[in-house]
Design an enzyme around this catalytic site. Structure first.
Site, PDB file in Angstrom:
ATOM      1  CE  LYS A 175      34.825  43.657  46.287  1.00 19.46           C
ATOM      2  NZ  LYS A 175      35.293  42.419  45.646  1.00 19.46           N
ATOM      3  CG  ASN A 176      38.460  41.942  48.011  1.00 20.57           C
ATOM      4  OD1 ASN A 176      37.339  41.737  47.875  1.00 20.57           O
ATOM      5  ND2 ASN A 176      39.144  42.419  47.319  1.00 20.57           N
ATOM      6  CB  CYS A 203      36.146  36.721  35.589  1.00 21.12           C
ATOM      7  SG  CYS A 203      36.431  38.414  36.381  1.00 21.12           S
ATOM      8  NE  ARG A 229      39.497  36.777  39.172  1.00 21.67           N
ATOM      9  CZ  ARG A 229      38.628  37.698  39.910  1.00 21.67           C
ATOM     10  NH1 ARG A 229      37.662  38.311  39.277  1.00 21.67           N
ATOM     11  NH2 ARG A 229      38.922  37.836  41.179  1.00 21.67           N
ATOM     12  CG  ASP A 271      41.497  44.823  43.618  1.00 18.42           C
ATOM     13  OD1 ASP A 271      41.394  44.239  44.678  1.00 18.42           O
ATOM     14  OD2 ASP A 271      41.466  44.250  42.440  1.00 18.42           O
ATOM     15  NE  ARG A 295      30.691  41.707  41.570  1.00 18.45           N
ATOM     16  CZ  ARG A 295      31.240  40.642  41.095  1.00 18.45           C
ATOM     17  NH1 ARG A 295      31.354  40.539  39.875  1.00 18.45           N
ATOM     18  NH2 ARG A 295      32.067  39.629  41.942  1.00 18.45           N
TER      19      ARG A 295
END
Ligand code: EPZ
Length: 417
Positions: A22-23, A116, A121, A304, A396
């Site tokens: 994803k990133n 968030c 952030r 993460d 997500r």
């Protein structure tokens, strides 16, 4: 909204294949804005966040063709230079269009992301860098309004390591006049992958993967074909799932070379991890030893993976301290894990976890992407039924996670709430 129901404890056994990152995908799709012909990307994961980025790019005027996990994209006819609040508020990474729009189209209007769950952030470092490169920036009505005839190379020092900040400025600098130097740049593997893509497009970037990156601006960039790297956080999540359930799992497409600190820590807990021709075999045994974790920018322990590791320490033997150094509020999963019987105390940036032999299933609520992953992990190893609501958070960043886990023998299903 969907719910995920898990009955545990259940040992995971079998093979699972990791999806695209994803990133890595998010900045790479944004980089497609830097050229005006068709680029093709393989192994693009089907995730909510990718759908959001596609919606944003379509709003801007990109054309997108998809076939399974293959995505073709072209931004030849731009309709808008704006990233609207409705889209940006659902995904902060929408700010990744800022650098490409400004450097190629001389203007951009991007909504500020707003708050968030895991922290403030802000984007101040992104804006500081663009200003140093000559951008005129005004914050009006919750939007970043910026313009620049031609960005100029500059020497930029990030006082905090920022992943998307490094990525945004790398993309902006690729078409700037002269050389840009990024000091204290983020070293994440996704930054390295973006630099590889930009260099394939004709950019001149050196040093990605270190904290010192130089970008020599060029006049234009060409479209490319690229296969997205596997998602190291999804892989890490499945490694912990195997360890927590005393399972025996072969993880295919596992980017173990990008998971060194996690692998080191998991081995300290007693989990067996063996690389076997491109795959990684992970097996857990009865006793999980407690370990201490401090999250740090890459190559430190990934923030993460913090929530997932906390679920594991919840059933380890002994006391562990997990320190979250990257985000100021990334302990939203703690209260939910405590509903399942975990013994966790928060003191500032530290969570002190006293492992228990078994957690118990309970109705819990997902609050952010990785918090929801930790609840799934806890449910797999807990005794009884765990019901996780608001699983859109999970969608997500994890592609078909309940199918993948069911394929490993988990008793897990998704139901409409
Ligand atoms: C990226 O977010 C990842 N997202 C995050 O993954 C990840 O947790 C984070 O990097 C840290 O590794 C993507 O790559 C799309 P940062 P990013 O800028 O770039 C502060 C997931 O679960 N900061 O590296 O937004 C910031 O507040 C997501 O997949 C500023 O103060 O994170 C944070 O405390 C969650 N000013 C720290 O730096 C700025 O201008 C690191 O943030 C920018 C950041």
């Amino acid at each position: 909204m969907d719910k995920i129901i898990i009955e545990g404890p259940n040992r995971l056994v079998g093979e699972v294949t990791i999806s695209g990152s994803k990133n890595a995908t998010l900045p790479i799709l944004s980089a497609a804005l830097l050229t005006n012909d068709w680029s093709t990307f393989y192994n693009v994961p089907k995730l909510r966040d990718i759908a959001t980025m596609k919606a944003l790019l379509l709003h801007i005027g990109a054309e997108i063709q998809e076939d399974g996990n293959t995505l073709k994209i072209r931004t030849k006819n731009i309709k808008s230079l704006e990233a609207p609040y409705e889209l940006v508020k659902t995904m902060r990474a929408s700010s990744l269009v800022l650098g490409p729009l400004l450097t190629r189209f001389k203007r951009a209007k991007v909504s500020l992301p707003g708050g968030c769950a895991i922290g403030a952030r802000p984007l101040n470092l992104h804006l500081m860098a663009l200003e140093k490169m000559g951008a005129d920036i005004k914050i009006e009505g919750g939007y970043i309004n910026t313009k620049a005839d031609k960005l100029k190379g500059a020497r930029i020092y990030f006082d905090i390591s920022t992943v998307t900040g490094t990525e945004n400025i790398m993309m902006a600098a690729a078409l700037a006049d002269g050389v840009t130097v990024l000091e204290n740049a983020a070293q994440e593997p996704e930054v390295v992958e973006l630099a590889e893509v930009l260099n394939k497009m004709g950019a001149r970037i050196k040093g990605a993967g270190t904290d010192y990156i130089t970008i020599e601006g060029v006049d234009s960039l060409r479209p490319i074909t690229h296969t997205i790297m596997p998602d190291r956080i999804e892989a890490g999540t499945f490694m912990i799932a195997a360890g927590m359930t005393k399972g025996d799992v072969i993880i295919k497409n596992c980017p173990i070379q990008n998971l060194e600190t996690l692998v080191m820590k998991l081995k300290e807990t007693g989990v067996e991890i063996k690389a076997e021709n491109g795959s990684v075999r992970v097996s857990g045994d009865a006793h999980i030893r407690s370990v201490d974790i401090k999250t740090l920018p890459y190559p430190g322990f990934p923030t993460d993976m913090q929530a997932q590791m906390m679920a594991m320490m919840g059933i380890a033997n002994g006391l562990s301290v997990i320190t979250e150094n990257v985000f100021e509020n990334r302990f939203m999963h703690v209260s939910e894990l405590k509903r399942m019987g975990a013994d966790i105390k928060i003191e500032g940036r530290n969570a002190i976890i006293k492992g228990r032999p078994l957690l118990s299933g309970a109705p819990v609520m997902a609050t952010d992407l990785r918090a929801s992953a930790s609840l799934v992990l806890a449910g797999l190893a807990a005794g009884g039924i765990t019901e996780i609501s608001r699983v859109y958070h999970l969608d997500r960043g994890y592609e078909r996670i309940e199918e993948k886990l069911a394929g490993l023998g988990a008793k897990i299903k998704r139901v409409k709430e």
